[in-house]
Scaffold this active site. Structure first.
Site, PDB file in Angstrom:
ATOM      1  N   ASP A 297       0.870  -1.030   0.045  1.00 40.15           N
ATOM      2  CA  ASP A 297       0.038  -0.098   0.132  1.00 40.15           C
ATOM      3  C   ASP A 297       0.913   1.130   0.046  1.00 40.15           C
ATOM      4  OD1 ASP A 297      -2.711   1.185   0.237  1.00 40.15           O
ATOM      5  OD2 ASP A 297      -2.085   1.709   2.008  1.00 40.15           O
ATOM      6  N   GLU A 344       0.889  -0.483  -5.182  1.00 42.49           N
ATOM      7  CA  GLU A 344      -0.462   0.352  -5.250  1.00 42.49           C
ATOM      8  C   GLU A 344       0.272   1.797  -5.470  1.00 42.49           C
ATOM      9  OE1 GLU A 344      -2.122   3.444  -4.197  1.00 42.49           O
ATOM     10  OE2 GLU A 344      -1.843   2.868  -2.184  1.00 42.49           O
ATOM     11  N   ASP A 397     -11.184   1.315  -1.171  1.00 42.90           N
ATOM     12  CA  ASP A 397     -11.140   2.961  -0.795  1.00 42.90           C
ATOM     13  C   ASP A 397     -12.152   3.328  -1.690  1.00 42.90           C
ATOM     14  OD1 ASP A 397      -9.568   2.846   1.480  1.00 42.90           O
ATOM     15  OD2 ASP A 397      -7.751   3.191   0.214  1.00 42.90           O
TER      16      ASP A 397
END
Length: 679
Positions: A297, A344, A397
């Site tokens: 991430d 990501e 998200d």
């Protein structure tokens, strides 16, 4: 590292069905693996497996190494004899489609405590040996974690820098005393981790045995209130009292006008570098013990991260600070070799981030919900995708696709409909189809989109600290057609684990970089045919040349279908499919010259067209004609080409029923020309 072409589903285990208020590693998880197999899916993507933190977020875990004990299957503990049948009866306030943390957390923690007490009292010698072996295998992190959790409870979960000073400073005498005084509770946390690892690894082995790989998630930053920050404060930007001086976040973006103030302490990268990034190497090694592929991430933070003074209430007043860059990933590769990592790379992505990702051949991410803002150069539009990417309609998200669609203006919806050539009545399936059709190696579909759920089932909203991470589904929502439709599209993402190759002949011929070309080894028959034409418009100055890479998977019998290529309002039949291949004739027209570079035809169609544009604006249309026209049938019998993005309802009906629908299509422009977007 290139991944085999495959698709999968994004679903965190907490969202699984189950009787105890939240999903866990019990029977529903195994059933979900079976469902993935039935749906032709090869990947199960999850969120971080660590414990939850503020706002119940799995991205603010109390440890970078420990698992979330709320995921432990209570029924398995009953089978072991550590809980009774009455003790695992569901508590009140259970909602099958919403995780009520206020009810579930105390219920599960109480049952885990009872199980730990019974284990201590009645465990067999073999079970005790197994637990001890686990403790020894995880000695690099488990003792600190178990002691941290015990002390955090004792201090009412105040920040560790506010604990009794000797404990906060990790005075050896104070730590030894605490381990003696709190031995029973330390044993509880140790037992819970043993149960977590034992159950999860059994579930992972089951999935792997069924051909399903797990995509895990490793947040770049960890929570301040965590065992690792307490145990190794030297690795983080803290002051003399142990408080963060600067914290992590991102500047203002599409999710928040004031940015996102995450609050995680930032790494003191100079200290990490001095010992060869040993802590990070160990973290990645341990993560790969739990999953097959790791999504890191906020990958951009390794190139540069947004540094916010800890005193700031928002993320507005921050600055970009360089990260460790190549040095970190070289250290990981040196110790672990090539590892399958997904970067990501969303948000503010600068050339240094792209260069870092490509340096180590990490696939990035492409979000289709972001694709329809701006012009044709938007990197998230399918014609701009690269093979080294993972395509999503949205992530945890994002809103669900149905929720996103409902939030768009009519003009924005028209843009999406025009580009995809759809009516939008099943927009969630339209984006799933577009993800599968992308040249990207991997497509992952949020489970909410498979089920066609609305905004109320959104998993997270970045920047909002409360009210999320709660979504669950129930099995009665899952209908046979959900798996059938996913399996239907698996030909676009290679359920048979096909790989893309490169065409060196094209590179020698044109001098351009190698262009990926994908084989499609299997086609399935379908009675669900329709009128669908894949249309791309090329824009370029006079004399420019461009390469169009088109992948089509043919549904049905391809033995007598004609490949039709047209420019503008004109078409001509370039060749006939005769089973062994396509006639490689060159078609000429006064609007331009079309060369068929390559056509592979087993049961799928693959072609690379080179177009020499003589007009500033020309439309290129590809279609399959299933009418069985004879070789002497004049091309003029074909219908005129439709405009870019026309939906099937808007297209003129051909004089002889066009009944064959390509099940997936994608166009990718390489070179100076770009694909035009509708106004």
């Amino acid at each position: 590292m290139r991944f085999p072409r495959a698709s999968g589903v994004l679903l965190h285990p907490t969202s699984l069905p189950g009787p105890h208020g939240s999903g866990d590693f019990g029977a529903a998880a195994y059933h979900f693996v079976d469902w993935l197999v039935a749906a032709g899916q090869k990947l199960w993507q999850i969120l971080p497996l660590g414990g939850i933190g503020p706002g119940n977020s799995p991205y603010m875990s109390t440890s970078a190494f420990a698992g979330n004990v709320l995921l432990i299957d209570l029924e398995e503990l009953q089978r072991q004899g550590w809980l009774t049948a009455d003790e695992i009866q569901p508590p009140a306030a259970i909602d099958e489609q919403r995780l009520n943390f206020a009810a579930v957390v105390p219920f599960r923690m109480d049952r885990l405590a009872r199980a730990a007490q019974r284990f201590a009292a009645q465990a067999t010698a073999a079970q005790r040996v197994e637990l001890q072996a686990f403790v020894e295998r995880h000695a690099d992190w488990l003792p600190d974690y178990a002691l941290f959790m015990t002390l955090a409870e004792r201090h009412g979960w105040r920040d560790w820098c506010e604990w009794d000073a000797p404990l906060a400073a990790r005075n050896p005498v104070a730590l030894a005393t605490a381990r003696e005084v709190h031995a029973e509770r330390i044993a509880f946390w140790t037992f819970c981790q043993w149960c977590f690892f034992r159950q999860w690894l059994a579930l992972k082995a089951y999935a792997n045995g069924k051909g399903v790989e797990i995509i895990g998630d490793a947040p770049i930053f960890i929570a301040y209130q965590s065992a690792e920050v307490w145990a190794r404060p030297d690795l983080f930007e803290l002051d003399a009292k142990g408080r963060p001086t600067v914290i992590a976040g991102v500047p203002p973006d599409a999710f928040s006008d004031t940015g996102q103030r995450w609050g995680n302490p930032l790494y003191r990268w100079s200290v990490h570098a001095a010992d060869g990034f040993a802590w990070w190497v160990q973290r990645i090694r341990r993560t790969f013990e739990l999953v097959d592929i790791v999504r890191i991430d906020h990958f951009r933070g390794f190139a540069a991260h947004w540094e916010i003074p800890a005193s700031e209430a928002t993320a507005v007043h921050g600055r970009w600070v360089p990260g460790p860059g190549e040095a970190l990933f070289k250290a990981i590769a040196r110790e672990l070799g090539p590892v399958p990592i997904i970067a990501e790379d969303l948000g503010v992505i600068t050339p240094d981030v792209v260069a870092l990702r490509k340096k180590f051949a990490f696939p990035g991410m492409r979000i289709l919900q972001f694709a329809f803002e701006g012009g044709s150069g938007n990197a998230y539009l399918p014609h701009n995708h690269d093979v080294d990417a993972v395509v999503y309609a949205g992530t945890h998200d994002n809103d669900t696709t149905q929720g996103w669609w409902a939030s768009l203006s009519e003009a924005q919806r028209h843009r999406v409909r025009d580009y995809l050539g759809v009516d939008g009545r099943e927009i969630h399936w339209d984006l799933i189809r577009a993800a599968c059709a992308s040249v990207a190696d991997t497509a992952v579909h949020p489970m909410q989109d498979v089920l066609g759920l609305g905004a109320e089932r959104r998993m997270n909203w970045p920047g909002k600290g409360e009210g999320y991470w709660q979504w669950r589904f129930a099995w009665h929502q899952v209908r046979p057609e959900h798996a059938q439709r996913l399996a239907h599209w698996r030909g676009c993402t290679a359920a048979t684990a096909r790989r893309c190759r490169t065409d060196p002949a094209l590179q020698r011929k044109t001098g351009r970089p190698k262009t990926p070309r994908c084989s499609m080894p299997e086609a399935r028959r379908s009675a669900n045919h329709g009128h669908l034409l894949a249309v791309a418009a090329l824009v370029g100055e006079q004399g420019q040349r461009a390469v169009l890479d088109v992948a089509l998977l043919v549904e049905g019998d391809v033995a007598r279908h004609a490949l039709v290529v047209g420019l503008g309002q004109h078409r001509q039949v370039l060749g006939r499919v005769g089973g062994a291949g396509l006639d490689h004739r060159v078609g000429h027209h006064h609007h331009g010259v079309v060369h068929v570079r390559r056509v592979d035809l087993d049961v799928g169609v693959e072609l690379l067209l080179e177009v020499g544009l003589e007009l500033v604006h020309a439309g290129l249309l590809l279609a399959l004609d299933a009418t069985g026209l004879g070789a002497d049938h004049p091309p003029s019998a074909m219908a005129p080409a439709a405009s870019l993005g026309s939906s099937p309802e808007q297209m003129p009906s051909p004089p002889m029923n066009l009944a064959l629908m390509p099940s997936c299509f994608i166009w990718r422009i390489i070179g100076p020309a770009t694909a035009s977007m509708p106004p």
